[in-house]
Design an enzyme around this catalytic site. Structure first.
Site, PDB file in Angstrom:
ATOM      1  N   SER A 307      83.807 105.606  23.538  1.00 59.17           N
ATOM      2  CA  SER A 307      83.332 103.715  24.254  1.00 59.17           C
ATOM      3  C   SER A 307      82.061 104.459  24.230  1.00 59.17           C
ATOM      4  O   SER A 307      81.715 104.350  23.440  1.00 59.17           O
ATOM      5  CB  SER A 307      84.212 103.541  25.276  1.00 59.17           C
ATOM      6  OG  SER A 307      83.993 102.324  24.820  1.00 59.17           O
ATOM      7  N   ASP A 318      73.428 109.804  14.163  1.00 58.62           N
ATOM      8  CA  ASP A 318      72.691 109.051  12.954  1.00 58.62           C
ATOM      9  C   ASP A 318      71.767 108.209  12.955  1.00 58.62           C
ATOM     10  O   ASP A 318      70.844 108.208  11.763  1.00 58.62           O
ATOM     11  CB  ASP A 318      73.219 107.796  12.728  1.00 58.62           C
ATOM     12  CG  ASP A 318      74.791 107.545  12.450  1.00 58.62           C
ATOM     13  OD1 ASP A 318      75.580 108.435  12.708  1.00 58.62           O
ATOM     14  OD2 ASP A 318      75.609 107.013  12.134  1.00 58.62           O
ATOM     15  N   LYS A 332      87.683 105.166  20.463  1.00 51.88           N
ATOM     16  CA  LYS A 332      87.752 104.039  21.149  1.00 51.88           C
ATOM     17  C   LYS A 332      85.973 102.892  20.550  1.00 51.88           C
ATOM     18  O   LYS A 332      85.220 103.151  21.091  1.00 51.88           O
ATOM     19  CB  LYS A 332      88.023 103.586  22.706  1.00 51.88           C
ATOM     20  CG  LYS A 332      87.386 101.822  22.965  1.00 51.88           C
ATOM     21  CD  LYS A 332      87.839 102.256  24.325  1.00 51.88           C
ATOM     22  CE  LYS A 332      87.904 100.741  24.989  1.00 51.88           C
ATOM     23  NZ  LYS A 332      86.048 100.141  25.201  1.00 51.88           N
TER      24      LYS A 332
END
Length: 449
Positions: A307, A318, A332
């Site tokens: 999460s 990224d 998740k």
């Protein structure tokens, strides 16, 4: 930080207040079916009268014919819980006591054993992760364990999580099922007041710091900043590199994960959330200022990283800020909002999916590290946690990349070995990968004399 939030969001265990008990539909909600006269109008749709009649018929049958008398309130509570049961594993109903306990966990101070759990459809409790330096962790409870009984009582016969809380100093016995063990076994845990320090740090060696984030609470972002500054001071004002340890971090407040990401980024999108209605849509962006001044960072993850910890790892990678090493994360990729009700109860409802800066959802697929580590096995360790992931939870939301070729769930990576590997990667990027490649190559047969 340029953040717009219409509702407070959470990714694993933190509280939020939001748009409960709406009396008018949102602008983008589906239109009600005006051509159905046999319907009762609700906030944003019409419930067919036929379904109401069926519910009342079942309710009356239970009240009149069940072998033992059933309390009206208890029956209604069961019906309400049933509304959420088949939605997904993370949507649930909290009575007032459970809601208060949930809030206490997010604040980092509560009485209990210190473990992040997920209640499954059979009422058993899956351990997402024990929290560092708590009774659960000291008792040897592991990510992936399943609690099937508490104090000898099957969980189906009790309020599952209620017995785990209690007066500090009292004991509770958990019956666990663990991969690699033939039979269930008991573990005795002594309750205490849990004051979770979500951020800890130390120097690994001169110039190289280590920060461990165990969970994301309201003060995690500020604590992370303070501890990084303290590490910098110990290194003469600047670090040569940082290991950021997110292993077995079950998540928490989305906003705290965003704060940590913003501390390490000068610019770029951190995460976006998208749901069915506009109030669930948010976009988080970094503001100028990297607390490390561009020094390299290695993020350490494993199968228990879920999460909000996945949000942080995905945002930093990224944006080409870090290398991620360890094992595939839990997967998740959904956001929950806690909706308080006027009687003190709450509904924890999945309201959105989150997306990494590249636009990818990690729901039911997780984050694959740049460098994969394997756990050091011991005789008592589970052979595998291959079934420990979001993708194996009954009723989970379908993921965009779910079932991709070559998928396998990650491993839990306990101990200090992965930290040493992260430090080696930090000092010599690619060194861990090269060492593992060399180790994996078959040795040439020895030449005969």
């Amino acid at each position: 930080m340029r953040v717009v939030l219409s509702a407070a969001l959470l990714l694993a265990l933190a509280p939020a207040t939001a748009w409960s008990q709406q009396t008018t539909p949102p602008a983008d909600a589906p239109a009600a079916e005006a051509d159905n006269p046999d319907a009762i109008e609700s906030a944003s749709s019409k419930v067919p009268l036929e379904e109401i009649r069926r519910y009342v018929a079942v309710y009356n049958a239970v009240k009149q014919a069940y072998v033992d008398p059933v309390d009206d309130k208890q029956l209604m509570q069961s019906a309400i819980r049933g509304l959420l049961l088949d939605l997904d594993p993370h949507s649930t109903y909290f009575d007032k006591e459970d809601a208060e306990a949930f809030d206490e966990q997010a604040s980092g101070a509560y009485d209990g054993i210190g473990v992040e759990l997920l209640q499954q459809k059979d009422n058993t409790l899956k351990v997402i992760a024990p929290i560092d330096e708590t009774p659960a962790a000291r008792a040897g409870i592991r990510a992936g364990d399943t609690i099937i009984a508490i104090d000898g009582k099957p969980i189906a016969t009790i309020e599952a999580m209620e017995p785990l809380r209690g007066k500090p100093g009292t004991k509770v016995t958990l019956t666990l099922v663990r991969d690699g063990r033939d039979k269930p076994f008991d573990v005795s845990v002594t309750r205490e007041t849990i004051r979770v320090a979500s951020v800890r740090s130390r120097m690994l060696e001169p110039g190289y710091g280590y920060v461990r984030i165990a969970t994301f609470q309201a003060d995690t972002g500020n604590d992370f900043h303070k501890q990084v500054e303290a590490l910098k001071a110990k290194s003469g004002g600047k670090l040569r590199g940082l290991v950021l340890d997110l292993r077995s971090n079950p998540g928490g407040l989305l906003t705290s994960a965003v704060q940590v990401a913003d501390d390490l980024l000068d610019k770029g999108v951190i995460v976006t959330t998208r749901g069915r209605i506009s109030i669930s849509d948010s976009k988080f962006e970094a503001t100028p200022g990297d607390v490390l001044g561009g020094a390299p960072v290695v993020v350490l993850v494993d199968a228990g990283s879920a999460s909000a910890s996945e949000v942080l790892a995905g945002a930093l990678r990224d944006n080409n800020r870090v290398r991620v090493i360890g094992s595939r994360t839990f997967g998740k990729g959904s956001v929950q909002t806690v909706l308080p009700l006027d009687n003190g109860d709450s509904v924890k409802l999945t309201t959105a999916r989150y997306y990494t800066p590249s636009g990818r959802s990690i729901q039911a697929s997780g984050i694959v590290p740049d460098v994969v580590l394997k756990p050091a096995r011991d005789p008592d360790a589970p052979a595998s946690l291959a079934d420990f992931s979001e993708a194996t939870l009954p009723g989970h939301l379908h993921g965009d990349d779910e079932g991709a070729e070559g998928y396998s769930a990650g491993d839990a990576l306990p101990g200090d070995g992965p930290i040493a590997s992260a430090l080696a990667e930090l000092k010599n990027p690619g060194s861990v990968a090269k060492a593992q490649e060399a180790k994996a190559k078959p040795k040439a047969p020895a030449k005969k004399p």
